[in-house]
Design a protein around this motif. Structure first.
Motif, PDB file in Angstrom:
ATOM      1  N   TRP A 300       0.836  -1.204   0.000  1.00 13.04           N
ATOM      2  CA  TRP A 300       0.000   0.000   0.000  1.00 13.04           C
ATOM      3  C   TRP A 300       0.869   1.252   0.000  1.00 13.04           C
ATOM      4  O   TRP A 300       0.601   2.213  -0.722  1.00 13.04           O
ATOM      5  N   ILE A 301       1.922   1.252   0.819  1.00 15.82           N
ATOM      6  CA  ILE A 301       2.793   2.423   0.919  1.00 15.82           C
ATOM      7  C   ILE A 301       3.439   2.729  -0.433  1.00 15.82           C
ATOM      8  O   ILE A 301       3.531   3.888  -0.844  1.00 15.82           O
ATOM      9  N   GLN A 302       3.868   1.680  -1.138  1.00 14.07           N
ATOM     10  CA  GLN A 302       4.506   1.895  -2.429  1.00 14.07           C
ATOM     11  C   GLN A 302       3.495   2.168  -3.538  1.00 14.07           C
ATOM     12  O   GLN A 302       3.703   3.046  -4.376  1.00 14.07           O
ATOM     13  N   GLY A 303       2.410   1.413  -3.529  1.00 11.49           N
ATOM     14  CA  GLY A 303       1.453   1.498  -4.630  1.00 11.49           C
ATOM     15  C   GLY A 303       0.578   2.739  -4.605  1.00 11.49           C
ATOM     16  O   GLY A 303       0.191   3.250  -5.667  1.00 11.49           O
ATOM     17  N   TYR A 304       0.258   3.241  -3.409  1.00  5.68           N
ATOM     18  CA  TYR A 304      -0.713   4.330  -3.319  1.00  5.68           C
ATOM     19  C   TYR A 304      -0.165   5.595  -2.650  1.00  5.68           C
ATOM     20  O   TYR A 304      -0.713   6.676  -2.851  1.00  5.68           O
ATOM     21  N   LEU A 305       0.908   5.475  -1.869  1.00  6.14           N
ATOM     22  CA  LEU A 305       1.522   6.664  -1.278  1.00  6.14           C
ATOM     23  C   LEU A 305       2.775   7.081  -2.049  1.00  6.14           C
ATOM     24  O   LEU A 305       3.409   8.087  -1.714  1.00  6.14           O
ATOM     25  N   ASN A 306       3.129   6.258  -3.068  1.00  9.30           N
ATOM     26  CA  ASN A 306       4.256   6.553  -3.962  1.00  9.30           C
ATOM     27  C   ASN A 306       5.602   6.628  -3.225  1.00  9.30           C
ATOM     28  O   ASN A 306       6.472   7.410  -3.599  1.00  9.30           O
ATOM     29  N   TYR A 307       5.763   5.819  -2.190  1.00 11.18           N
ATOM     30  CA  TYR A 307       7.053   5.711  -1.530  1.00 11.18           C
ATOM     31  C   TYR A 307       7.971   4.827  -2.377  1.00 11.18           C
ATOM     32  O   TYR A 307       7.515   3.877  -3.019  1.00 11.18           O
ATOM     33  N   ARG A 308       9.258   5.114  -2.372  1.00 11.35           N
ATOM     34  CA  ARG A 308      10.217   4.218  -3.004  1.00 11.35           C
ATOM     35  C   ARG A 308      10.348   2.948  -2.144  1.00 11.35           C
ATOM     36  O   ARG A 308       9.972   2.944  -0.979  1.00 11.35           O
ATOM     37  N   SER A 309      10.913   1.907  -2.753  1.00  9.36           N
ATOM     38  CA  SER A 309      11.076   0.649  -2.019  1.00  9.36           C
ATOM     39  C   SER A 309      11.880   0.845  -0.746  1.00  9.36           C
ATOM     40  O   SER A 309      11.536   0.329   0.317  1.00  9.36           O
ATOM     41  N   VAL A 310      12.974   1.622  -0.852  1.00 10.36           N
ATOM     42  CA  VAL A 310      13.834   1.818   0.311  1.00 10.36           C
ATOM     43  C   VAL A 310      13.099   2.596   1.400  1.00 10.36           C
ATOM     44  O   VAL A 310      13.256   2.314   2.599  1.00 10.36           O
TER      45      VAL A 310
END
Length: 519
Positions: A300-310
């Motif tokens: 969710w953090i990566q897919g919808y908040l646009n956070y990088r993997s790191v």
């Protein structure tokens, strides 16, 4: 028939040899535990590079868990057939090989096959690492051996997400698997160098082939059914119906066979013991909730908040900080406390954390994401050891290895099943919330028209751009609401399963030590 002449236990190690041996065995444990979490934050990247959906990509996690679950109960039998050291070193080398195969995988099918092999050979590593370390230290220092082992096993989940995110962003997702190669080769070489003359006795034992095959049959078919169910519209699909029937029939056959077999591959009679039954069910449901949410949060953090993997890894990394800091405290208070009280506090703590997460919004800031993850380390410290103490309490010494193996099998498999169910639940709740939100998105609704008009003005683009932005916002809102539902339900389930703990009897004094060794 015995094939080894080592009739007595070898003396404990000492000095530099003990330090080096501890490092090697600990690294093998760390490599195994790390690999169970390091792929979590890389799933979106892996899925994108291999041209598959994120839902399909989660098979990388669930198939590893399922294969691992199947192999754990075989550790005792394999140890007696092959020998403790040969099995441990062989499992490390096969883990290195499977890691290399994961890294070079050109498509999802090859990657999943390599992950199945990796999960299967990882099964014996954790129980054998405990046994090897305990045999290396004097009896009066056995608690130190277990403390070092527990510290290594706890650091893995802390380092996994952050390390996986950094490697994925800085290099390639393949390197989250390649890093196992030098670590594994070092661990295998040092372990063999030090322990090859300390091999355990081996003897020929017939394996329950029918029990093993039926175990693989129901575990594999159930796992595939759970993973593909949401994609194939569940029981509207003949494939899912067929898998469901096959899993059910295989499971019933497995139960009947194992309960009547003289030398079963899994000793199901342990479930007749009250503490084992209640403790195993409680720890398995709790672990399924914990692990499945650990998988969903980075997605969710990566897919919808646009956070990088790191960045997603850094957000989830604080999970084990309190677990490590409180480990020595647990070692002191465990012998003086009722394990049921500590386990209850753990479940209440988990419920509080998930209730905190159930209020997330699409504009959530980093600290609001980190705080529940940081606090989750407190119930983690109260979770494993007390519940395992309950599971093993009252059992004679000769049944402890089988009980530890079976409870770990159920727990690990529950983690894989929980991930599949949580992913499906999130998908279904997202669709439901999206449907409800779009009910108001009509040209006859003045509020909708006003919103599109404002977006048109703010973005300075066409109406199509405004509609596209609105659509993306709607998807993000629906996904967030769906995930909040999963968090809220997880919190409720943690509270509801607390009575299972109190259906058990108080753990006796020696159980705590057994628990520590079996975790």
């Amino acid at each position: 028939m015995d094939t080894s002449t080592n009739s007595a236990s070898p003396p404990p190690l000492s000095g530099g040899k003990l330090v080096l041996a501890t490092l090697a065995v600990a690294l093998a444990t760390f490599m195994n535990v790390l690999d169970s979490s390091i792929a979590n934050v890389a799933i979106p990247t892996i899925s994108g590079n291999l041209g598959v959906s994120v839902d399909e990509g989660t098979w990388v996690i669930t198939l590893f868990s399922a294969a691992n679950a199947v192999s754990i109960p075989l550790t005792g039998w394999l140890t007696q057939r092959i020998g403790q050291i040969r099995l441990f070193v062989g499992a490390i080398l096969l883990f290195v090989l499977s890691s290399w195969l994961c890294g070079i995988a050109p498509n999802l099918i090859v990657l999943l096959a390599a992950r199945v092999l990796q999960g299967a050979v990882a099964g014996p590593l954790i129980p054998l690492s405990q046994a090897i370390l305990l045999g290396s230290y004097p009896k009066e220092k056995s608690s130190h051996a277990l403390a070092l082992w527990a510290m290594t096993a706890t650091v893995g989940p802390i380092a996994g997400p952050a390390l996986g995110g950094w490697i994925t962003d800085s290099y390639s997702w393949s390197w989250i698997f390649y890093i196992n190669i030098p670590v594994g080769l070092f661990a295998a070489a040092v372990t063999w160098m030090i322990y090859r003359t300390r091999e355990t006795r081996t003897r020929y034992l017939p394996i329950d082939k029918i029990g093993l095959l039926s175990l693989i049959a129901w575990v594999a078919s159930l796992q595939i059914m759970l993973d593909k169910g949401k994609d194939l519209d569940w029981f509207n699909s003949p494939v899912i119906c067929g898998l469901g029937v096959f899993a059910a029939v295989s499971f019933v056959f497995f139960l009947i066979w194992e309960l009547t077999e003289k030398n079963p591959v899994v000793d199901l009679r342990l479930f007749a013991v009250r503490n084992f039954r209640g403790g195993t069910i409680a720890i398995s449901i709790g672990y399924a909730l914990f692990f499945s949410n650990l998988v969903l949060l980075p997605q969710w953090i990566q897919g919808y908040l646009n956070y990088r993997s790191v960045d997603a890894g850094i957000v989830t990394a604080p999970l084990g900080i309190f677990a490590v800091l409180l480990a020595p405290v647990m070692a002191r208070i465990m012998p003086k406390s009722d394990a049921r009280v500590l386990a209850t506090l753990a479940f209440i703590g988990f419920a509080i954390v998930f209730f905190m997460r159930s209020g997330y919004t699409t504009g959530v800031d980093a600290w609001t994401l980190v705080l529940p993850t940081l606090l989750q380390g407190i119930p983690m410290a109260l979770f494993f050891v007390p519940l395992t103490a309950i599971i093993l309490s009252g059992l004679p010494p000769e049944r402890i290895p089988a009980a530890a193996g079976l409870s770990n099998f159920v727990r690990v498999f529950a983690g894989g099943v929980g991930t599949s169910l949580a992913t499906t639940g999130w998908n279904n709740r997202t669709i439901l919330h999206y449907s409800r939100l779009t009910e108001q998105a009509s040209i006859d609704n003045p509020t909708f028209n006003g919103t599109i008009g404002s977006l048109h003005t703010t973005l300075g683009g066409s109406s199509d751009q405004a509609l596209a932005f609105f659509e993306r916002s709607l998807n993000a809102q629906a996904a967030m609401l769906g995930l909040n539902d999963i968090f809220w339900l997880s919190a409720v389930i943690f509270i509801l399963i607390i009575p299972l703990i109190w259906l058990t009897k108080p753990a006796k004094g020696g159980a705590a030590g057994a628990a520590a060794g079996a975790h």
